[in-house]
Design a protein around this motif. Structure first.
Motif, PDB file in Angstrom:
ATOM      1  N   CYS A 149      -5.633 -26.087 -36.290  1.00  0.00           N
ATOM      2  CA  CYS A 149      -4.557 -25.839 -37.260  1.00  0.00           C
ATOM      3  C   CYS A 149      -4.984 -24.743 -38.216  1.00  0.00           C
ATOM      4  CB  CYS A 149      -4.288 -27.138 -38.007  1.00  0.00           C
ATOM      5  SG  CYS A 149      -3.203 -26.969 -39.427  1.00  0.00           S
ATOM      6  N   THR A 150      -4.083 -23.811 -38.480  1.00  0.00           N
ATOM      7  CA  THR A 150      -4.416 -22.724 -39.409  1.00  0.00           C
ATOM      8  C   THR A 150      -4.581 -23.233 -40.833  1.00  0.00           C
ATOM      9  OG1 THR A 150      -2.039 -22.296 -39.453  1.00  0.00           O
ATOM     10  CG2 THR A 150      -3.382 -20.781 -38.176  1.00  0.00           C
ATOM     11  N   GLY A 153      -7.842 -26.156 -40.144  1.00  0.00           N
ATOM     12  CA  GLY A 153      -8.916 -25.800 -39.202  1.00  0.00           C
ATOM     13  C   GLY A 153      -8.983 -26.811 -38.068  1.00  0.00           C
ATOM     14  N   TYR A 183      -5.140 -21.729 -30.950  1.00  0.00           N
ATOM     15  CA  TYR A 183      -6.588 -21.936 -31.117  1.00  0.00           C
ATOM     16  C   TYR A 183      -7.256 -22.476 -29.850  1.00  0.00           C
ATOM     17  CZ  TYR A 183      -6.810 -21.463 -36.275  1.00  0.00           C
ATOM     18  OH  TYR A 183      -6.803 -21.001 -37.563  1.00  0.00           O
ATOM     19  N   THR A 212      -1.573 -16.502 -28.632  1.00  0.00           N
ATOM     20  CA  THR A 212      -1.968 -15.790 -29.850  1.00  0.00           C
ATOM     21  C   THR A 212      -3.265 -15.001 -29.698  1.00  0.00           C
ATOM     22  OG1 THR A 212      -1.036 -17.735 -30.925  1.00  0.00           O
ATOM     23  CG2 THR A 212      -2.148 -16.133 -32.348  1.00  0.00           C
ATOM     24  N   ARG A 213      -4.212 -15.545 -28.967  1.00  0.00           N
ATOM     25  CA  ARG A 213      -5.493 -14.865 -28.766  1.00  0.00           C
ATOM     26  C   ARG A 213      -5.705 -14.480 -27.302  1.00  0.00           C
ATOM     27  NH1 ARG A 213      -5.335 -17.793 -32.968  1.00  0.00           N
ATOM     28  NH2 ARG A 213      -6.112 -16.914 -34.922  1.00  0.00           N
ATOM     29  N   GLY A 214      -4.595 -14.428 -26.565  1.00  0.00           N
ATOM     30  CA  GLY A 214      -4.652 -13.932 -25.183  1.00  0.00           C
ATOM     31  C   GLY A 214      -5.024 -14.973 -24.143  1.00  0.00           C
ATOM     32  N   LEU A 215      -5.242 -16.229 -24.578  1.00  0.00           N
ATOM     33  CA  LEU A 215      -5.740 -17.255 -23.658  1.00  0.00           C
ATOM     34  C   LEU A 215      -4.633 -18.152 -23.089  1.00  0.00           C
ATOM     35  CD1 LEU A 215      -8.336 -16.300 -25.073  1.00  0.00           C
ATOM     36  CD2 LEU A 215      -9.138 -18.651 -25.085  1.00  0.00           C
ATOM     37  N   GLY A 246       0.123 -17.184 -39.321  1.00  0.00           N
ATOM     38  CA  GLY A 246      -0.691 -16.533 -38.304  1.00  0.00           C
ATOM     39  C   GLY A 246      -0.337 -16.945 -36.888  1.00  0.00           C
TER      40      GLY A 246
ATOM     41  N   ASP B 255     -11.389 -10.431 -26.303  1.00  0.00           N
ATOM     42  CA  ASP B 255     -10.698 -11.662 -25.905  1.00  0.00           C
ATOM     43  C   ASP B 255     -11.539 -12.468 -24.909  1.00  0.00           C
ATOM     44  OD1 ASP B 255      -8.542 -11.000 -27.526  1.00  0.00           O
ATOM     45  OD2 ASP B 255      -7.396 -10.060 -25.913  1.00  0.00           O
ATOM     46  N   PHE B 258     -14.291 -14.090 -26.815  1.00  0.00           N
ATOM     47  CA  PHE B 258     -13.725 -15.208 -27.581  1.00  0.00           C
ATOM     48  C   PHE B 258     -13.490 -16.416 -26.676  1.00  0.00           C
ATOM     49  CE2 PHE B 258      -9.877 -17.596 -28.840  1.00  0.00           C
ATOM     50  CZ  PHE B 258     -10.435 -18.276 -29.905  1.00  0.00           C
ATOM     51  N   MET B 293      -5.994  -9.205 -28.477  1.00  0.00           N
ATOM     52  CA  MET B 293      -5.213 -10.171 -29.249  1.00  0.00           C
ATOM     53  C   MET B 293      -6.077 -10.886 -30.275  1.00  0.00           C
ATOM     54  SD  MET B 293      -2.359 -11.402 -26.566  1.00  0.00           S
ATOM     55  CE  MET B 293      -1.371 -11.928 -27.968  1.00  0.00           C
ATOM     56  N   THR B 294      -7.328 -11.170 -29.924  1.00  0.00           N
ATOM     57  CA  THR B 294      -8.200 -11.864 -30.870  1.00  0.00           C
ATOM     58  C   THR B 294      -8.452 -10.999 -32.119  1.00  0.00           C
ATOM     59  OG1 THR B 294      -9.189 -13.030 -29.010  1.00  0.00           O
ATOM     60  CG2 THR B 294     -10.387 -13.120 -31.080  1.00  0.00           C
ATOM     61  N   ALA B 297      -5.209 -11.289 -34.159  1.00  0.00           N
ATOM     62  CA  ALA B 297      -4.920 -12.609 -34.735  1.00  0.00           C
ATOM     63  C   ALA B 297      -6.051 -13.082 -35.643  1.00  0.00           C
ATOM     64  CB  ALA B 297      -4.694 -13.628 -33.612  1.00  0.00           C
ATOM     65  N   GLY B 298      -7.250 -12.560 -35.426  1.00  0.00           N
ATOM     66  CA  GLY B 298      -8.409 -13.057 -36.172  1.00  0.00           C
ATOM     67  C   GLY B 298      -8.983 -14.295 -35.511  1.00  0.00           C
ATOM     68  N   LEU B 299     -10.196 -14.656 -35.897  1.00  0.00           N
ATOM     69  CA  LEU B 299     -10.819 -15.856 -35.338  1.00  0.00           C
ATOM     70  C   LEU B 299     -10.180 -17.096 -35.961  1.00  0.00           C
ATOM     71  CD1 LEU B 299     -14.541 -14.679 -35.314  1.00  0.00           C
ATOM     72  CD2 LEU B 299     -12.968 -14.849 -33.374  1.00  0.00           C
ATOM     73  N   PRO B 300     -10.150 -18.207 -35.219  1.00  0.00           N
ATOM     74  CA  PRO B 300      -9.608 -19.448 -35.790  1.00  0.00           C
ATOM     75  C   PRO B 300     -10.347 -19.857 -37.061  1.00  0.00           C
ATOM     76  CG  PRO B 300      -9.860 -19.673 -33.417  1.00  0.00           C
ATOM     77  CD  PRO B 300     -10.517 -18.363 -33.797  1.00  0.00           C
ATOM     78  N   LYS B 301      -9.619 -20.533 -37.924  1.00  0.00           N
ATOM     79  CA  LYS B 301     -10.202 -21.029 -39.176  1.00  0.00           C
ATOM     80  C   LYS B 301     -11.403 -21.932 -38.877  1.00  0.00           C
ATOM     81  CE  LYS B 301      -8.922 -23.413 -43.416  1.00  0.00           C
ATOM     82  NZ  LYS B 301      -7.846 -23.513 -44.390  1.00  0.00           N
TER      83      LYS B 301
END
Lengths: 311, 311
Positions: A149-150, A153, A183, A212-215, A246, B255, B258, B293-294, B297-301
């Motif tokens: 969760c943004t 965490g 995530y 969101t992160r390409g996965l 985000g 990515d 990540f 994309m990573t 979007a940035g790394l997860p919290k």
């Protein structure tokens, strides 16, 4: 005609549209849903039953449902946040209700202003309601922020699984897991769906992955290999959760269907017709970005789609 | 300090740059390579030894190699299309040669104007050469269009595996499989790498995947689960094969790293430093699109990277 190997549950008309500023005209929504159906899509989340003043995009929810239920073989799904929404959805004639239940305590309060425990009670109330007035209607709990969760965490896996089990105990027919904020990673997807199946067996529901992160597709693949057979995705990658900072990017239906069909896993969806279904979407939302790598690159030379014959 | 679980082989400075119109200055290339090394990248394809009149971008190949080999712990790789290129690469001091060998007959002729059989003989000549003058230098054959070809469509799997085995028999230390045009799907990736390992055992090399249809990471995941431990990728997704119409999109290193790190698979690469390595790339190629994309979007919290401690 054999049945497909996986069920692609299209969420664009609800999840996608909900995050778009422009309101799509009802006639355009119906053309889009018709095109999805014509491509072989057999489950669509067509609307959200929320007060029109909060979400003008969904003011025509009942009209959209009333049209969608005339399409043969289509399971028409609607999101309902509460009992009042469920009453309206059932009155309109939906086949399946989906309720978002956040595994993250922080996201639950931010998204629906209720605790997780209150949401489980809401699931119970809605389950009882549909048993009374429309016992054939299915109820799904979508466990959101199941992979992180943004806001808070990490979301403990024990809490995710326990919440899913509580929803099923409260009457939900299925509980699926949603990567609301992108995530998730494939190892975690495997682990959580394995635990979910161990805990609730046949009640284990859909994988709702974000890219969101390409996965996104890697996570769908991991879920598939863990036995998941229902996948949520959005045509053109429309949508995301507006209350999770985000967050973005549902898995693109076109790319997901291409992946499965290329693997020989039948979706029942005709890829050419699916790509044609982008036209009414784009016509109804001029200027809105529409994603998808397979539509851009085109199908591989000589690509034969085993699933197409089943449409 | 334990060694990483997978080797990420960065191909941007060769594969990426080769498809870019603007020529990157040598000093910028060196800064970029330094930044990749500082992030923990331990194998980089730094240049292609081809005639400068054909590819001005690679005119400084020897200078780039001479710098890269001063970086501790880095395996410096260069692409060589023929014996003449191999002589120059060996003279510059590379640690590893890579030769592209097309599995598609049509692509082989279009790409290097040689048949596949002629390319196997080229592998033999280069293998003999390095045994004579630099026996510690490794030789890899990268079997391109191993999963399909935009020119001829389907590429028979038997031919792919046979060609890989012929390259190893001709002296290559490794043969890897490349999805040059982005046609691969996870089931095919598993099947081919399984066959490759059965056929050539420890000589089975890297997975070189493209993201043309969005399946790049899913294909890397499938390869990983089939035992592959070396993955080619490109920082910012730079690159593609200029001779395969419609081809685009190397897997994005950021990515890919990540995905693995999130899964607990250690790459030895620090993600924050890897993202910082985009700066010299962008500075050296103003206006060139850089993907990932990573990074967006940035790394997860609260994301903790087990691999970072190994840098």
């Amino acid at each position: 005609m054999t049945s497909p190997d996986v069920l692609i549950s299209e969420v664009g008309p609800r999840d996608g549209l909900q995050s778009v500023k422009a309101t799509m005209a009802t006639a355009d929504k119906l053309r889009w849903i018709d095109a999805l159906h014509a491509a072989g899509v057999r489950e669509i989340e067509v609307a959200s039953f929320v007060p029109a003043r909060l979400l003008p995009q969904m003011a025509d929810a009942a009209d959209v449902v009333r049209h969608a239920i005339t399409l043969p073989g289509l399971t028409v799904m609607a999101l309902v946040p509460n009992r009042r929404g469920a009453e309206a959805a059932l009155a309109a004639g939906v086949h399946k209700l989906t309720m978002p239940v956040s595994a993250s305590a922080a996201h639950s309060l931010a998204n629906v202003r209720k605790t997780r425990e209150e949401m489980v009670e809401e699931v119970r109330a809605i389950s009882d309601l549909r048993r009374d007035i429309a016992p054939h209607v299915k109820l799904e709990a979508g466990i959101s922020t199941a992979f992180g969760c943004t806001l808070q965490g990490d979301v403990p896996e024990d809490e995710v699984i326990r919440l899913a089990a509580q929803c099923v105990a409260a009457g939900a027919d299925e509980a699926g897991l949603s990567d609301t904020v992108g995530y998730a990673n494939p190892a975690q997807v495997r682990r959580l769906f394995k635990r979910l199946r161990t805990e609730i067996g046949v009640h284990a529901g859909a994988a709702h992955m974000h890219n969101t992160r390409g996965l996104g597709l890697a996570n769908c693949l991991a879920a598939y290999e863990e036995g998941v057979r229902t996948f949520d995705s959005s045509l053109g990658g429309l949508g995301g959760c507006p209350y999770a900072p985000g967050a973005s990017g549902n898995v693109v239906t076109e790319d997901l269907v291409f992946m499965f069909e290329a693997m020989g896993v039948r979706t029942g969806i005709d890829l050419e017709k699916l790509m044609a279904a982008r036209l009414p979407l784009m016509a109804g939302l001029p200027g809105e970005p529409v994603y998808g790598m397979t539509p851009e690159a085109g199908l591989p030379k000589g690509f034969a789609q085993p699933g197409a014959m089943h449409v």
